[in-house]
Design an enzyme around this catalytic site. Structure first.
Site, PDB file in Angstrom:
ATOM      1  N   GLU A 173       0.805  -1.233   0.000  1.00  8.02           N
ATOM      2  CA  GLU A 173       0.000   0.000   0.000  1.00  8.02           C
ATOM      3  C   GLU A 173       0.839   1.284   0.000  1.00  8.02           C
ATOM      4  OE1 GLU A 173      -3.019  -0.109   3.042  1.00  8.02           O
ATOM      5  OE2 GLU A 173      -4.114  -1.714   2.032  1.00  8.02           O
ATOM      6  N   GLU A 292      -5.900  -8.274  -0.212  1.00 12.16           N
ATOM      7  CA  GLU A 292      -6.594  -7.803   0.991  1.00 12.16           C
ATOM      8  C   GLU A 292      -8.029  -7.504   0.593  1.00 12.16           C
ATOM      9  OE1 GLU A 292      -5.127  -4.834   3.707  1.00 12.16           O
ATOM     10  OE2 GLU A 292      -3.036  -5.288   3.218  1.00 12.16           O
TER      11      GLU A 292
END
Length: 505
Positions: A173, A292
């Site tokens: 991320e 995710e």
């Protein structure tokens, strides 16, 4: 009564069910590791300090791959802290979640756990505060036999044979301003390309996942994927997607349609990756690692009452999941399965306690959350080839997505067992749905399995499995199912997830 018609044909498939699609995620965050999978003083703990009750539940879920050790955690992680004798490992602060990491559970312990579960490790490297050299050192430690600095260090630590980890995430991320070491797309794309090529020089057989957008709502979405892949296409095999969904302001209708967003997210990332492929005249195709995804109530407080900065294994985002959440998770799994030609890795986040499929209490019991049931069923029953499902369904209105199908579906065909597996959701909160399934071209005439997750008498859509009531929500037989002349008819209760399998008589 709501109505829907599905048409399936063995000639029209998406592709094989990817083995890695039904994965999960263990991050050093909250109580996922400590008092989750690892608790040496627990009555069920084994010789490695692993909780036997959680291990058994994990084996039942059978995730095919588990991502480790983060997540936001990995962007400040020094992997050397987690290897060697436990008594010599340092305690470190975790900037991501403002807690203390004891490093009593590390790489060797995770490898032992993963082998006992029977799952593949998906290892993430720190490209936030560290970089290329440290990633290469870690790969040398895990995958080389011996005779070099870091492979000999592993042997000295008591692990003679290489861990042989083949799937690697190049950071986490890094498009997000919250991430330690946040980078622009250009900065990250260069780093991913350089790190990936250096790692491949050590082990040419590894597979690499580049960081994609943390959600479709990121202001850099699309541009991020395009720039990162422009720079790293030659060095990587996958681009990641992350997505979390929650019910906001009581808008259950939109929440139940969350898979509409996931479908669009996947389609847009595929389009962007294929555009870069055409532009760069690349031969290979980049697939998606949706590593995710889950329901996560981010609008709720992240920390439990009493949690202080720099606690060890604090209670962090321990959402209790309802029937509604389980139905939504069922639709998200449908979305991943419908895109199985391009989404070939999936990792539900996370496995235990932290927005977990499972919950546990220190010194106490462990149990399955509601969302574990569709995951477990699809993990075991979605086999063979994914079928294209032509759906004609009644609609319902949502504020966020407009008119949405009441019935959401995916399906697989296993030629070896002559079995069609249907995974069905009724999004309507008050009415049952009659689903007619045309099975043309399939030699099937017998219903062999039919189960449903829905509210029972005395329950409502908010009912959960919680401390003291571990089995309130689960699967029960679905009675109203029949098949006549190649047409199956299924009546789904309001707000429900179901699996129906039909096979050759």
């Amino acid at each position: 009564m709501r109505n829907a018609r599905l048409t399936l044909d063995p000639a029209f498939t998406v592709g094989p069910v990817p083995h890695r699609l039904f994965g999960s995620f263990v991050e050093h965050m909250g109580r996922c590791v400590y008092t989750g999978i690892f608790e040496p003083d627990h009555p069920t703990a084994d010789e490695d300090g692993l909780r036997g009750d959680v291990l058994e539940l994990t084996k039942q879920l059978a995730p095919t791959v588990v991502r480790y050790p983060g997540g936001n955690f990995v962007s400040g992680f020094d992997w050397e802290d987690s290897v060697g004798p436990r008594e010599e490992r340092p305690r470190r602060i975790d900037r991501a979640w403002r807690s203390v990491e004891t490093n009593q559970f590390g790489l060797a312990e995770f490898d032992s756990w993963a082998r006992k579960v029977g799952t593949e490790t998906m290892m993430a490297v720190n490209l936030g505060t560290r970089g290329l050299q440290d990633a290469c050192n870690l790969l040398e430690y895990t995958n080389l036999n011996s005779g070099t600095k870091y492979s000999d260090l592993r042997v000295a630590h008591g692990t003679k044979d290489p861990l042989d980890i083949k799937l690697w995430c190049l950071g986490n991320e890094l498009d997000g301003p919250w991430q330690t070491g946040h980078k622009t797309a250009h900065e990250y794309g260069r780093l991913a390309a350089e790190t990936g090529m250096a790692m491949r020089s050590i082990d040419p057989d590894i597979e690499l996942v580049a960081v994609g957008s943390s959600s479709r709502s990121m202001p850099t979405f699309g541009e991020w994927e395009s720039t990162v892949l422009d720079l790293s296409y030659h060095a990587v095999d996958y681009i990641s997607c992350h997505a979390y969904y929650e019910e906001k302001d009581g808008d259950a209708a939109s929440f139940l349609a969350s898979a509409v967003d996931m479908d669009l997210f996947i389609d847009q990332v595929v389009a962007t990756a294929d555009a870069v492929r055409a532009k760069g005249k690349h031969n290979k195709r980049i697939n998606i690692s949706f590593d995710e995804w889950n329901v996560w109530y981010q609008s709720r407080p992240h920390h439990a009452p009493g949690v202080q900065p720099w606690d060890v294994a604090p209670r962090v985002i321990e959402d209790e999941y309802s029937i509604t959440d389980a139905v939504v998770v069922g639709t998200l799994l449908n979305s991943l399965l419908r895109h199985a030609d391009r989404v070939t890795i999936g990792a539900q986040a996370q496995l235990v306690n932290v927005i977990g499929l499972l919950r546990s209490e220190a010194g106490g019991e462990a149990w399955k959350q509601t969302i574990a049931h569709p995951f477990e069923q699809m993990r075991h029953l979605a086999t063979g080839d994914v079928l294209r499902v032509a759906t004609t369904s009644d609609k319902y209105e949502t504020d966020k997505f407009g008119d949405v199908d009441v019935v959401d579906a995916s399906a697989t065909w296993n030629d070896d067992t002559s079995t069609v597996s249907l995974f069905l959701v009724n999004r309507d909160q008050s009415e049952a749905a009659s689903v007619e399934v045309s099975l043309r071209g399939f030699d099937v005439s017998k219903v062999v399995n039919a189960k449903v997750l829905a509210a029972t008498e005395g329950q409502d859509r908010h009912t959960t499995n919680a401390t003291g009531s571990h089995d309130q929500v689960g699967l029960r037989p679905l009675q109203d199912v029949s098949i006549v002349d190649g047409v199956a008819t299924v009546v789904l209760p309001p707000l429900s997830w179901a699996v129906v399998q039909v096979a050759k008589a």
